[in-house]
Scaffold this motif. Structure first.
Motif, mmCIF file in Angstrom:
data_model
loop_
_atom_site.group_PDB
_atom_site.id
_atom_site.type_symbol
_atom_site.label_atom_id
_atom_site.label_comp_id
_atom_site.label_asym_id
_atom_site.label_seq_id
_atom_site.Cartn_x
_atom_site.Cartn_y
_atom_site.Cartn_z
ATOM 1 N N ALA A 71 0.835 -1.364 0.051
ATOM 2 C CA ALA A 71 0.040 -0.077 0.028
ATOM 3 C C ALA A 71 1.035 1.036 -0.038
ATOM 4 N N GLU A 72 1.939 1.230 0.803
ATOM 5 C CA GLU A 72 2.790 2.458 0.920
ATOM 6 C C GLU A 72 3.484 2.629 -0.428
ATOM 7 N N VAL A 73 4.014 1.600 -1.246
ATOM 8 C CA VAL A 73 4.483 1.652 -2.674
ATOM 9 C C VAL A 73 3.534 2.178 -3.422
ATOM 10 N N LEU A 74 2.157 1.669 -3.423
ATOM 11 C CA LEU A 74 1.156 2.317 -4.356
ATOM 12 C C LEU A 74 0.923 3.686 -4.173
ATOM 13 N N VAL A 75 0.848 4.071 -2.938
ATOM 14 C CA VAL A 75 0.572 5.505 -2.498
ATOM 15 C C VAL A 75 1.872 6.378 -3.149
ATOM 16 N N SER A 76 3.079 6.029 -3.037
ATOM 17 C CA SER A 76 4.046 6.690 -3.348
ATOM 18 C C SER A 76 3.828 7.037 -4.955
ATOM 19 N N ARG A 77 3.421 5.885 -5.651
ATOM 20 C CA ARG A 77 3.105 5.816 -7.078
ATOM 21 C C ARG A 77 1.982 6.724 -7.481
ATOM 22 N N TYR A 78 0.918 6.768 -6.599
ATOM 23 C CA TYR A 78 -0.119 7.712 -6.660
ATOM 24 C C TYR A 78 0.365 9.313 -6.517
ATOM 25 N N ARG A 79 1.075 9.364 -5.607
ATOM 26 C CA ARG A 79 1.601 10.831 -5.454
ATOM 27 C C ARG A 79 2.298 11.368 -6.765
ATOM 28 N N GLU A 80 3.232 10.491 -7.246
ATOM 29 C CA GLU A 80 3.921 10.887 -8.431
ATOM 30 C C GLU A 80 2.891 11.035 -9.720
ATOM 31 N N LEU A 81 1.861 10.262 -9.835
ATOM 32 C CA LEU A 81 0.901 10.541 -10.848
ATOM 33 C C LEU A 81 -0.206 11.591 -10.479
ATOM 34 N N GLY A 82 -0.042 12.268 -9.222
ATOM 35 C CA GLY A 82 -0.841 13.278 -8.839
ATOM 36 C C GLY A 82 -2.144 12.911 -8.465
ATOM 37 N N TYR A 83 -2.606 11.603 -8.335
ATOM 38 C CA TYR A 83 -3.705 10.970 -7.589
ATOM 39 C C TYR A 83 -3.892 11.279 -6.253
ATOM 40 N N VAL A 84 -2.709 11.500 -5.551
ATOM 41 C CA VAL A 84 -2.798 11.802 -3.980
ATOM 42 C C VAL A 84 -1.898 12.918 -3.722
ATOM 43 N N ASP A 85 -2.436 14.275 -2.923
ATOM 44 C CA ASP A 85 -1.769 15.357 -2.515
ATOM 45 C C ASP A 85 -2.307 15.790 -1.412
ATOM 46 N N ASP A 86 -1.635 15.475 -0.393
ATOM 47 C CA ASP A 86 -2.018 16.056 0.967
ATOM 48 C C ASP A 86 -2.306 17.469 1.081
ATOM 49 N N ARG A 87 -1.405 18.229 0.378
ATOM 50 C CA ARG A 87 -1.133 19.634 0.414
ATOM 51 C C ARG A 87 -2.265 20.304 -0.191
ATOM 52 N N MET A 88 -2.650 19.644 -1.480
ATOM 53 C CA MET A 88 -3.806 20.332 -2.319
ATOM 54 C C MET A 88 -5.014 19.963 -1.384
ATOM 55 N N LEU A 89 -5.168 18.866 -1.053
ATOM 56 C CA LEU A 89 -6.420 18.265 -0.323
ATOM 57 C C LEU A 89 -6.823 19.308 0.790
ATOM 58 N N ALA A 90 -5.774 19.630 1.655
ATOM 59 C CA ALA A 90 -5.848 20.534 2.658
ATOM 60 C C ALA A 90 -6.338 21.849 2.275
ATOM 61 N N GLU A 91 -5.734 22.354 1.282
ATOM 62 C CA GLU A 91 -6.069 23.696 0.726
ATOM 63 C C GLU A 91 -7.470 23.766 0.140
ATOM 64 N N VAL A 92 -7.853 22.584 -0.399
ATOM 65 C CA VAL A 92 -9.268 22.587 -0.958
ATOM 66 C C VAL A 92 -10.340 22.386 0.166
ATOM 67 N N LEU A 93 -10.100 21.767 1.193
ATOM 68 C CA LEU A 93 -10.964 21.571 2.304
ATOM 69 C C LEU A 93 -11.014 22.854 3.056
ATOM 70 N N VAL A 94 -9.760 23.806 3.216
ATOM 71 C CA VAL A 94 -10.011 24.698 4.087
ATOM 72 C C VAL A 94 -10.689 25.752 3.215
ATOM 73 N N GLU A 95 -10.688 25.987 1.930
ATOM 74 C CA GLU A 95 -11.634 27.033 1.040
ATOM 75 C C GLU A 95 -13.012 26.411 1.240
ATOM 76 N N ARG A 96 -13.354 25.310 1.021
ATOM 77 C CA ARG A 96 -14.520 24.880 1.087
ATOM 78 C C ARG A 96 -15.312 24.929 2.567
ATOM 79 N N LEU A 97 -14.870 24.612 3.542
ATOM 80 C CA LEU A 97 -15.168 24.796 4.882
ATOM 81 C C LEU A 97 -15.284 26.081 5.364
ATOM 82 N N ARG A 98 -14.443 27.020 4.952
ATOM 83 C CA ARG A 98 -14.582 28.371 4.989
ATOM 84 C C ARG A 98 -15.474 28.807 4.441
ATOM 85 N N SER A 99 -15.725 28.930 3.012
ATOM 86 C CA SER A 99 -16.743 29.514 2.245
ATOM 87 C C SER A 99 -18.183 29.241 2.214
#
Length: 195
Positions: A71-99
């Motif tokens: 699972a860790e190896v697959l998540v690393s691959r998903y990060r490279e492909l842009g499927y998983v991005d914690d920083r972007m997810l945090a930004e999207v959630l902050v904007e949604r929860l604020r607005s």
């Protein structure tokens, strides 16, 4: 295991013979590569429907049949492909929860932590919300809520409004100021009373 497979095969053959059709061949157990491909396809479809944090993605992969190290190896691959991005997810959630929900920094931080987003990503995403904006968000929430409290007397409306803002995680000074502003508009809207 082979006994179970052979019993299932015998049952399928008998059932097929009873219905006058050929039995399906016995399925061979899937290989590790096939299992990982199946699990990965399922998780990628899930990621297409909803953004997940890296930790949530690992949990989903393991639940679908991957080993934790796989699972860790697959998540690393998903990060490279842009499927998983914690920083972007945090930004999207902050904007949604604020607005959309007028939530405070404290509540947003708790919700992002519950999604197991790393703290540095949460801190960076919340840096866009300053004290003035948080006060404005609290006032907007209070002004919206005070209209819903029109059937209550002033003391009850004020108490309920303060509780509402406190549950949203706003600090006490912000709650008091937003309540004062909202209650002032409540009193302005009242027309003349006939006795």
């Amino acid at each position: 295991m082979n006994d179970i497979i052979s019993l299932d095969a015998v049952r399928r053959e008998r059932t097929a013979a009873a219905h006058g059709v050929e039995a399906d061949p016995v399925e061979t157990p899937e290989t590790d590569e096939e299992r990982l491909a199946r699990v990965s396809d399922t998780v990628i479809r899930a990621l297409g429907r909803r953004q997940l944090s890296a930790a949530e993605t690992v949990d989903l992969l393991v639940a679908q049949g991957a080993e934790p190290d796989e699972a860790e190896v697959l998540v690393s691959r998903y990060r490279e492909l842009g499927y998983v991005d914690d920083r972007m997810l945090a930004e999207v959630l902050v904007e949604r929860l604020r607005s959309r929900h007028n939530k405070s920094r404290a509540v947003i931080s708790r919700e992002l932590s519950a999604r197991r987003i790393p703290q540095e990503c949460i801190t960076d995403a919340l840096s866009v919300v300053d004290d003035e904006e948080e006060r404005e968000l609290a006032e907007a929430a209070a002004l919206k809520r005070v209209r819903q409290l029109s059937s209550y007397d002033d003391d009850t409306a004020e108490r309920r409004l303060m509780g509402f803002l406190a549950r949203r995680g706003y600090p006490s000074p912000v709650v008091r100021e937003a309540t004062r502003v909202a209650m002032a508009t409540r009193n302005e809207r009242r027309g003349p009373r006939f006795v």
